[in-house]
Design a protein around this motif. Structure first.
Motif, PDB file in Angstrom:
ATOM      1  N   ALA A  70      -7.001  -0.173   4.912  1.00 39.53           N
ATOM      2  CA  ALA A  70      -6.370  -1.279   5.638  1.00 39.53           C
ATOM      3  C   ALA A  70      -6.132  -2.457   4.690  1.00 39.53           C
ATOM      4  O   ALA A  70      -5.051  -3.070   4.689  1.00 39.53           O
ATOM      5  N   GLU A  71      -7.137  -2.744   3.866  1.00 46.40           N
ATOM      6  CA  GLU A  71      -6.979  -3.850   2.908  1.00 46.40           C
ATOM      7  C   GLU A  71      -5.889  -3.506   1.880  1.00 46.40           C
ATOM      8  O   GLU A  71      -5.079  -4.368   1.506  1.00 46.40           O
ATOM      9  N   ALA A  72      -5.862  -2.241   1.463  1.00 50.14           N
ATOM     10  CA  ALA A  72      -4.854  -1.827   0.474  1.00 50.14           C
ATOM     11  C   ALA A  72      -3.451  -1.950   1.048  1.00 50.14           C
ATOM     12  O   ALA A  72      -2.508  -2.316   0.339  1.00 50.14           O
ATOM     13  N   GLU A  73      -3.306  -1.666   2.331  1.00 43.21           N
ATOM     14  CA  GLU A  73      -1.986  -1.795   2.955  1.00 43.21           C
ATOM     15  C   GLU A  73      -1.600  -3.278   3.061  1.00 43.21           C
ATOM     16  O   GLU A  73      -0.482  -3.670   2.723  1.00 43.21           O
ATOM     17  N   ARG A  74      -2.577  -4.098   3.505  1.00 48.89           N
ATOM     18  CA  ARG A  74      -2.295  -5.543   3.605  1.00 48.89           C
ATOM     19  C   ARG A  74      -1.905  -6.120   2.247  1.00 48.89           C
ATOM     20  O   ARG A  74      -1.040  -6.969   2.130  1.00 48.89           O
ATOM     21  N   ALA A  75      -2.564  -5.612   1.198  1.00 47.96           N
ATOM     22  CA  ALA A  75      -2.341  -6.148  -0.150  1.00 47.96           C
ATOM     23  C   ALA A  75      -1.046  -5.633  -0.781  1.00 47.96           C
ATOM     24  O   ALA A  75      -0.615  -6.136  -1.813  1.00 47.96           O
ATOM     25  N   GLY A  76      -0.462  -4.594  -0.194  1.00 44.88           N
ATOM     26  CA  GLY A  76       0.805  -4.082  -0.713  1.00 44.88           C
ATOM     27  C   GLY A  76       0.671  -2.934  -1.698  1.00 44.88           C
ATOM     28  O   GLY A  76       1.645  -2.507  -2.307  1.00 44.88           O
ATOM     29  N   LEU A  77      -0.539  -2.399  -1.841  1.00 50.36           N
ATOM     30  CA  LEU A  77      -0.723  -1.253  -2.746  1.00 50.36           C
ATOM     31  C   LEU A  77      -0.198   0.029  -2.100  1.00 50.36           C
ATOM     32  O   LEU A  77       0.279   0.935  -2.782  1.00 50.36           O
ATOM     33  N   VAL A  78      -0.326   0.059  -0.778  1.00 58.17           N
ATOM     34  CA  VAL A  78      -0.068   1.278  -0.022  1.00 58.17           C
ATOM     35  C   VAL A  78       1.113   1.030   0.912  1.00 58.17           C
ATOM     36  O   VAL A  78       1.220  -0.042   1.502  1.00 58.17           O
ATOM     37  N   SER A  79       2.000   2.014   1.039  1.00 58.82           N
ATOM     38  CA  SER A  79       3.150   1.765   1.918  1.00 58.82           C
ATOM     39  C   SER A  79       2.845   2.096   3.375  1.00 58.82           C
ATOM     40  O   SER A  79       3.425   1.501   4.265  1.00 58.82           O
ATOM     41  N   ARG A  80       1.964   3.074   3.614  1.00 62.81           N
ATOM     42  CA  ARG A  80       1.589   3.399   4.998  1.00 62.81           C
ATOM     43  C   ARG A  80       0.155   3.901   5.020  1.00 62.81           C
ATOM     44  O   ARG A  80      -0.289   4.540   4.066  1.00 62.81           O
TER      45      ARG A  80
ATOM     46  N   ALA B 188      -4.596   7.875   3.667  1.00 65.15           N
ATOM     47  CA  ALA B 188      -5.341   8.199   4.877  1.00 65.15           C
ATOM     48  C   ALA B 188      -6.233   7.000   5.206  1.00 65.15           C
ATOM     49  O   ALA B 188      -6.575   6.211   4.314  1.00 65.15           O
ATOM     50  N   ASP B 189      -6.636   6.903   6.469  1.00 67.65           N
ATOM     51  CA  ASP B 189      -7.511   5.774   6.842  1.00 67.65           C
ATOM     52  C   ASP B 189      -8.886   5.886   6.180  1.00 67.65           C
ATOM     53  O   ASP B 189      -9.690   4.966   6.262  1.00 67.65           O
ATOM     54  N   THR B 190      -9.148   6.985   5.510  1.00 64.16           N
ATOM     55  CA  THR B 190     -10.416   7.170   4.792  1.00 64.16           C
ATOM     56  C   THR B 190     -10.337   6.735   3.318  1.00 64.16           C
ATOM     57  O   THR B 190     -11.333   6.822   2.599  1.00 64.16           O
ATOM     58  N   ALA B 191      -9.153   6.332   2.884  1.00 63.53           N
ATOM     59  CA  ALA B 191      -8.970   6.075   1.442  1.00 63.53           C
ATOM     60  C   ALA B 191      -9.760   4.852   0.977  1.00 63.53           C
ATOM     61  O   ALA B 191      -9.910   3.870   1.714  1.00 63.53           O
ATOM     62  N   LYS B 192     -10.262   4.965  -0.244  1.00 61.82           N
ATOM     63  CA  LYS B 192     -10.969   3.827  -0.864  1.00 61.82           C
ATOM     64  C   LYS B 192     -10.471   3.700  -2.295  1.00 61.82           C
ATOM     65  O   LYS B 192     -10.538   4.660  -3.066  1.00 61.82           O
ATOM     66  N   PHE B 193      -9.975   2.521  -2.614  1.00 62.23           N
ATOM     67  CA  PHE B 193      -9.411   2.285  -3.942  1.00 62.23           C
ATOM     68  C   PHE B 193     -10.329   1.367  -4.741  1.00 62.23           C
ATOM     69  O   PHE B 193     -10.940   0.455  -4.186  1.00 62.23           O
TER      70      PHE B 193
END
Ligand code: CAA
Length: 258
Positions: A169-179, A123-128
């Motif tokens: 957004a950063e996680a998606e750019r980094a490749g951790l997240v697929s969508r 979700a756009d609220t996710a924080k890793f």
């Protein structure tokens, strides 16, 4: 089967596991991890299930291993009890694909649990984050190993050493997240992806999971050979005949072994 720390449900051909310790932001204790193991055992044995989704709450997928439960541990407690071992890798050994649907905090063991899943939708609220360093410990369920493989050494070092959180957004750019999807669409999106997967040939889906995971465990040459052998084996499946016949006949494939 009744569970205390998770909710277990089915949606069509998808098994759904919802972490449910809201009072502790779904902090992961042994009992919860064992319950995930039991739920996966059930879904794996269930012929009507083709894929699994693990999710948490709006606020937290999971805020890490339960700090209260381990605060008083001695070295002997941790080592002799083989802490963070039993069932922690159960998602990986599950032969059916498992999707993590992450909203809110996925920290420490929560991030590590999400990383053992085969697909991570956020979700756009996710924080890793891997903030263990702030507690005087280090990640213990794969954070120092799976995170660099997912996002590279530089970002993994950054997260593990500074304890900062990475947004979706950063996680998606980094490749951790697929969508990344809007928070109110997270579960629908994850269930839809799981239902799509569950509509394909299960043996093929399992071969894909096994082959992609092999990429993390072997040299390129060995991985390519493993993939090639699985590829050859796929021609023994009725579903290969059906899939290719359906393409030629311009119709949707009806896979038998779902
Ligand atoms: N373990 C146990 N309880 C936890 C927890 C955890 N990992 N994370 C949160 N909680 C509890 C809090 O203690 C609090 O309980 P009370 O209401 O009874 O005080 C409740 O959940 C709500 O948390 P907060 O009030 O702290 O909520 P917040 O919105 O202010 O902050 C947070 C949220 C930033 C996630 C913060 O809770 C936090 O930093 N949690 C710890 C994160 C962490 O360090 N995780 C790593 C754990 S170690 C690990 O996971 C090792 C490993 O590799 C396996």
């Amino acid at each position: 089967m009744s569970y205390t720390h998770i909710l277990v449900d089915t949606r069509g051909r998808v098994g759904l596991i919802t972490l449910n310790r809201p009072q502790a932001l779904n902090a992961l204790n042994d009992a919860l991890i064992d319950e995930i193991g039991l739920a996966l055992d059930g879904f794996e044995a269930d012929e009507n299930i083709g894929a699994i989704v693990i999710t948490g709450s709006e606020k937290a997928f999971a805020a890490g291993a339960d700090i209260g439960a381990m605060a008083g541990f001695s070295y002997m407690d941790a080592y002799k009890g083989d802490y963070i071992t039993r069932n922690w890798e159960r998602v990986k050994t599950c032969r059916k694909p498992v999707i993590a649907a992450v909203a809110g905090f996925a920290l420490g063991g929560g991030c590590e649990l999400a990383m053992t899943c085969d697909l991570l939708i956020a979700a756009d609220t996710a924080k890793f984050g891997q903030p263990e360093v702030k507690l005087g410990i280090l990640p213990g369920a794969g954070g120092t190993q799976r995170l660099p493989r997912a996002v590279g050494k530089a970002k993994a070092m950054d997260l593990c050493l500074t304890a900062r959180f990475m947004d979706a957004a950063e996680a998606e750019r980094a490749g951790l997240v697929s969508r990344v999807v809007p928070a109110d669409k997270l579960l629908d999106e994850a269930l839809a992806a799981a239902e799509t997967i569950a509509g394909y040939s299960l043996p093929v889906v399992m071969m894909i999971k096994e082959s992609v995971n092999r990429a993390y465990e072997s040299s390129l040459a060995e991985g390519l050979l493993f993939e090639r052998r699985q590829f050859h084996a796929a021609f023994a499946l009725e579903d290969q005949k059906e899939g290719m016949a359906a393409f030629v006949e311009k119709r949707k494939a009806q896979f038998k072994h779902r």
